[in-house]
Write a protein that holds these residues in place. Structure first.
Motif, PDB file in Angstrom:
ATOM      1  N   UNK A   1      40.066  45.175  42.754  1.00 22.30           N
ATOM      2  CA  UNK A   1      40.401  44.929  44.157  1.00 22.30           C
ATOM      3  C   UNK A   1      39.299  44.128  44.857  1.00 22.30           C
ATOM      4  N   UNK A   2      39.677  43.033  45.494  1.00 18.75           N
ATOM      5  CA  UNK A   2      38.710  42.184  46.178  1.00 18.75           C
ATOM      6  C   UNK A   2      37.934  41.257  45.265  1.00 18.75           C
ATOM      7  N   UNK A   3      38.227  41.311  43.973  1.00 19.57           N
ATOM      8  CA  UNK A   3      37.488  40.487  43.019  1.00 19.57           C
ATOM      9  C   UNK A   3      38.314  39.344  42.467  1.00 19.57           C
ATOM     10  N   UNK A   4      37.817  38.756  41.404  1.00 21.10           N
ATOM     11  CA  UNK A   4      38.507  37.657  40.762  1.00 21.10           C
ATOM     12  C   UNK A   4      38.878  38.057  39.336  1.00 21.10           C
TER      13      UNK A   4
ATOM     14  N   UNK B   1      37.027  31.300  32.856  1.00 16.28           N
ATOM     15  CA  UNK B   1      36.062  31.941  33.740  1.00 16.28           C
ATOM     16  C   UNK B   1      36.411  31.541  35.165  1.00 16.28           C
ATOM     17  N   UNK B   2      36.628  32.529  36.003  1.00 17.18           N
ATOM     18  CA  UNK B   2      37.037  32.271  37.379  1.00 17.18           C
ATOM     19  C   UNK B   2      35.855  32.367  38.332  1.00 17.18           C
ATOM     20  N   UNK B   3      35.951  31.594  39.409  1.00 19.02           N
ATOM     21  CA  UNK B   3      35.036  31.765  40.521  1.00 19.02           C
ATOM     22  C   UNK B   3      35.463  32.946  41.374  1.00 19.02           C
ATOM     23  N   UNK B   4      34.662  33.250  42.397  1.00 19.50           N
ATOM     24  CA  UNK B   4      34.920  34.412  43.244  1.00 19.50           C
ATOM     25  C   UNK B   4      36.062  34.211  44.223  1.00 19.50           C
ATOM     26  N   UNK B   5      36.498  32.962  44.369  1.00 19.75           N
ATOM     27  CA  UNK B   5      37.637  32.696  45.226  1.00 19.75           C
ATOM     28  C   UNK B   5      37.247  32.288  46.638  1.00 19.75           C
TER      29      UNK B   5
ATOM     30  N   UNK C   1      45.992  31.271  51.879  1.00 19.45           N
ATOM     31  CA  UNK C   1      46.047  31.913  50.570  1.00 19.45           C
ATOM     32  C   UNK C   1      44.638  32.128  50.046  1.00 19.45           C
ATOM     33  N   UNK C   2      44.574  32.811  48.887  1.00 12.20           N
ATOM     34  CA  UNK C   2      43.335  32.899  48.121  1.00 12.20           C
ATOM     35  C   UNK C   2      43.369  31.774  47.087  1.00 12.20           C
TER      36      UNK C   2
END
Lengths: 111, 112
Positions: free
Chosen positions: A39-42, B102-106, B87-88
Motif C-alpha cells: 500500500x502506497x508503494x510501487x 524495476x519500477x520507480x516510486x511513482x 492518475x499515478x
C-alpha cells in the motif's frame, strides 16, 4: 490485444490462513512474472517463470506455471500482516515485446 | 541495486498545462516504460522505449508523448493536461524483455 485475467480482485483473510491468486491467458505465454505492491508503494519484482509446469518457492510463497503455459498461480501459506498489498502477474508472449499486467489481486490480512 | 528515480512524488497541474514527468535509471538498462495506474484498472502501458531516440506506443498513448535523448532518461509529456489524466504514473526499466522490471516510486499527478 492480448490480456492476462487475474482473479480474485480482492481477498480478505485471517492471519495464518492461506491465500492464492490466479492468472490466465487465452494463448501460450513465453514467460510470466509476479510483482508485489505494498500500500502506497510501487510494484516490486518477485519472480519469473519460464518453463512449462515450473514451480518455484520463496519462503512461504509458491509460484506455479501451468503445463500449457497459459496459467499461473501464487500461493501464500500462513499469511502474515506483512503480506498485505496487491499482487500482479504479468505475461510475455512469444514474439511479444512488452509485459502485459493483470489487474492485480488486493490482499488484506486481519490480525 | 538498480534505481529508478522519478523526479516528483506529487504534482498538481491545471487543465491545459504542458506537463513533464522525468524518469532516470542508473543501471544502463536498454528498456524503459511509462505506465499509469488507476484503481481497478491495474497497470496500463502508455509508451515504451528500447533504445535512445526510439519509442513505441503502448495501450493508451493518446494525449501523451515521450522523449528519450539519453539512455538513462525517459520523459513522459502530457501535451495539454486534462482532468482524466489524473492518475499515478509509474516509470520502469529492464535489462532485456525477459528480465523483471524495476519500477520507480511513482508520481501522483492531479489535474485540476
Amino acid at each position: 490485444g492480448q490480456q492476462v485475467m487475474q482473479i480474485p480482485q480482492y481477498q480478505h483473510v485471517q492471519e495464518g490462513e492461506d491465500f492464492t491468486t490466479y492468472c490466465n491467458s487465452s494463448t501460450t505465454l513465453s514467460n510470466i512474472q509476479w510483482y508485489k505492491q505494498r500500500p502506497g508503494g510501487h510494484p516490486v519484482f518477485l519472480i519469473q517463470l519460464v518453463k512449462s509446469g515450473e514451480v518455484k518457492k520463496q519462503k512461504r510463497l509458491t509460484f506455479q506455471f501451468g503445463e500449457a503455459k497459459k496459467n499461473s498461480s501464487l500461493h501464500i501459506t500462513a499469511t502474515q500482516t506483512t503480506d498485505v498489498g496487491t499482487y500482479f502477474c504479468a505475461g510475455l508472449w512469444e514474439y511479444g515485446n512488452k509485459l502485459v499486467f493483470g489487474a492485480g489481486t488486493i490482499l488484506r490480512v486481519k490480525s | 541495486d538498480v534505481k529508478v528515480t522519478q523526479s516528483s512524488r506529487y504534482l498538481v497541474k491545471r487543465t491545459g498545462e504542458k506537463v513533464f514527468l522525468e524518469c532516470v535509471q542508473d543501471m544502463d538498462h536498454e528498456n524503459m516504460f511509462w505506465y499509469r495506474q488507476d484503481p481497478g484498472l491495474g497497470l496500463r502501458l502508455i509508451y515504451f522505449s528500447y533504445d535512445v531516440k526510439m519509442k513505441e506506443k503502448g495501450d493508451i498513448p493518446e494525449g501523451y508523448s515521450v522523449s528519450r535523448e539519453k539512455k538513462e532518461r525517459f520523459s513522459l509529456i502530457l501535451e495539454s493536461a486534462s482532468t482524466n489524466q489524473t492518475s499515478m504514473y509509474l516509470c520502469a526499466s529492464s535489462l532485456w524483455d525477459v528480465y523483471g522490471y524495476t519500477f520507480g516510486s511513482g508520481t501522483r499527478l492531479t489535474v485540476v
